[in-house]
Write a protein that holds these residues in place. Structure first.
Motif, mmCIF file in Angstrom:
data_model
loop_
_atom_site.group_PDB
_atom_site.id
_atom_site.type_symbol
_atom_site.label_atom_id
_atom_site.label_comp_id
_atom_site.label_asym_id
_atom_site.label_seq_id
_atom_site.Cartn_x
_atom_site.Cartn_y
_atom_site.Cartn_z
ATOM 1 N N MET A 138 -41.188 -25.778 -21.199
ATOM 2 C CA MET A 138 -39.840 -25.515 -20.699
ATOM 3 C C MET A 138 -39.533 -24.039 -20.854
ATOM 4 O O MET A 138 -39.628 -23.481 -21.950
ATOM 5 C CB MET A 138 -38.826 -26.376 -21.465
ATOM 6 N N ALA A 139 -39.160 -23.399 -19.743
ATOM 7 C CA ALA A 139 -38.979 -21.951 -19.707
ATOM 8 C C ALA A 139 -37.513 -21.582 -19.489
ATOM 9 O O ALA A 139 -36.762 -22.304 -18.832
ATOM 10 C CB ALA A 139 -39.823 -21.349 -18.591
ATOM 11 N N ALA A 140 -37.132 -20.431 -20.038
ATOM 12 C CA ALA A 140 -35.752 -19.957 -19.944
ATOM 13 C C ALA A 140 -35.544 -19.110 -18.694
ATOM 14 O O ALA A 140 -36.462 -18.439 -18.207
ATOM 15 C CB ALA A 140 -35.396 -19.136 -21.179
ATOM 16 N N VAL A 169 -36.934 -26.116 -16.895
ATOM 17 C CA VAL A 169 -36.245 -24.841 -17.044
ATOM 18 C C VAL A 169 -34.847 -25.067 -17.599
ATOM 19 O O VAL A 169 -34.286 -26.164 -17.515
ATOM 20 C CB VAL A 169 -36.141 -24.073 -15.705
ATOM 21 N N TYR A 170 -34.299 -24.011 -18.163
ATOM 22 C CA TYR A 170 -32.910 -23.996 -18.601
ATOM 23 C C TYR A 170 -32.427 -22.554 -18.538
ATOM 24 O O TYR A 170 -33.226 -21.614 -18.521
ATOM 25 C CB TYR A 170 -32.762 -24.550 -20.028
ATOM 26 N N GLU A 213 -30.835 -23.976 -6.878
ATOM 27 C CA GLU A 213 -31.632 -23.033 -6.094
ATOM 28 C C GLU A 213 -32.492 -22.153 -6.997
ATOM 29 O O GLU A 213 -33.692 -21.965 -6.757
ATOM 30 C CB GLU A 213 -30.725 -22.163 -5.235
ATOM 31 N N ILE A 214 -31.883 -21.620 -8.050
ATOM 32 C CA ILE A 214 -32.634 -20.769 -8.973
ATOM 33 C C ILE A 214 -33.680 -21.585 -9.718
ATOM 34 O O ILE A 214 -34.829 -21.148 -9.888
ATOM 35 C CB ILE A 214 -31.669 -20.076 -9.948
ATOM 36 N N SER A 215 -33.316 -22.776 -10.157
ATOM 37 C CA SER A 215 -34.277 -23.633 -10.856
ATOM 38 C C SER A 215 -35.468 -23.957 -9.961
ATOM 39 O O SER A 215 -36.632 -23.887 -10.393
ATOM 40 C CB SER A 215 -33.597 -24.926 -11.312
ATOM 41 N N ALA A 216 -35.196 -24.306 -8.701
ATOM 42 C CA ALA A 216 -36.275 -24.638 -7.761
ATOM 43 C C ALA A 216 -37.195 -23.445 -7.536
ATOM 44 O O ALA A 216 -38.427 -23.594 -7.460
ATOM 45 C CB ALA A 216 -35.687 -25.122 -6.438
ATOM 46 N N LEU A 272 -37.173 -15.265 -23.493
ATOM 47 C CA LEU A 272 -38.027 -15.486 -22.326
ATOM 48 C C LEU A 272 -39.448 -15.849 -22.751
ATOM 49 O O LEU A 272 -40.410 -15.111 -22.541
ATOM 50 C CB LEU A 272 -38.008 -14.248 -21.429
ATOM 51 N N ALA A 273 -39.535 -16.996 -23.387
ATOM 52 C CA ALA A 273 -40.818 -17.580 -23.785
ATOM 53 C C ALA A 273 -40.653 -19.085 -23.703
ATOM 54 O O ALA A 273 -39.530 -19.597 -23.634
ATOM 55 C CB ALA A 273 -41.198 -17.145 -25.202
#
Length: 235
Positions: free
Chosen positions: A194-196, A116-117, A101-104, A138-139
């Motif tokens: 790819m974002a954190a 994402v990760y 849910e958070i990834s989406a 957060l980059a």
């Protein structure tokens, strides 16, 4: 087609697989398929997987001759998966209930990123008793990040566009250790964004019997990682 294809390689994982698959079934975001790659198991891994397949049609099993996790992941991700995004999960790790849910949500808010990760907690028997949690910056992920602290930590943490992995050629099937980091390096070097996410999304089970206990395989994998690093211009 589902939003997410969950790729789960499993070899002789009867002891932990049920808990892993239950964490997928508890996801608060329901638009997924889960592909369990039974990599030639000789225990009751298939029995455990079949119980979930019978209870929920979003699960399916692909039976393979043993070829290692890189090959199993490639078959799952490059051949079997139908989703726009791939979400990897090892057969002894556990997701938070809101991982997808958070990834989406983040992927929808930031349509220019490719993956994402999150943060990872490390445990031995009970996730709630984890004493170590990874840090994220957060980059966008860079190759240099991966050769430093590697904030992704484990493939169970990675969600990435399927087309990005296809373009990168998937995982190096000659490796039994380090194939995850080597692939991440190639993705980041190719410009995959790819974002954190600063939330614990994965609980990583530390096991003395895991692949990381094979020091020779670790050395060979690290040598290949460094070859890839030099090839993408890192020194």
């Amino acid at each position: 087609m589902p939003s997410f294809s969950v790729i789960i390689p499993a070899f002789n994982a009867e002891r932990t697989l049920g808990e892993t698959l239950a964490s997928v079934r508890r996801q608060t975001f329901g638009d997924w398929e889960a592909i369990i790659l039974d990599d030639g198991s000789t225990d009751d891994t298939l029995v455990v997987a079949a119980a979930f397949v019978g209870a929920d049609p979003r699960f399916r099993v692909v039976r393979l001759e043993n070829g290692g996790p890189a090959r199993a992941r490639n078959i799952g991700a490059l051949t079997e998966a139908r989703g726009e995004f791939l979400a990897f999960l090892d057969a002894d790790d556990i997701w938070s209930d809101d991982k997808l849910e958070i990834s989406a949500a983040v992927l929808a808010m930031r349509p220019t990123i490719d993956g994402v990760y999150g943060q990872v907690s490390f445990f031995r028997t009970v996730p709630a008793e984890a004493c170590t949690v990874s840090r994220v910056r957060l980059a966008l992920l860079t190759p240099a990040d991966l050769l430093g602290e590697n904030p992704v930590c484990t493939l169970s943490n990675l969600v990435v566009r399927r087309e990005s992995l296809v373009a990168a050629g998937g995982f190096d099937e000659t490796l039994r250790h380090g194939e995850d980091l080597e692939c991440l390096l190639r993705l980041a070097a190719a410009g995959v964004r790819m974002a954190a996410i600063a939330r614990v999304l994965v609980h990583y089970r530390a096991s003395p019997a895991g692949l990381s206990a094979d020091l020779d395989a670790m050395h060979a994998g690290w040598c290949r990682v460094m070859e890839t690093a030099r090839a993408v211009g890192l020194r």
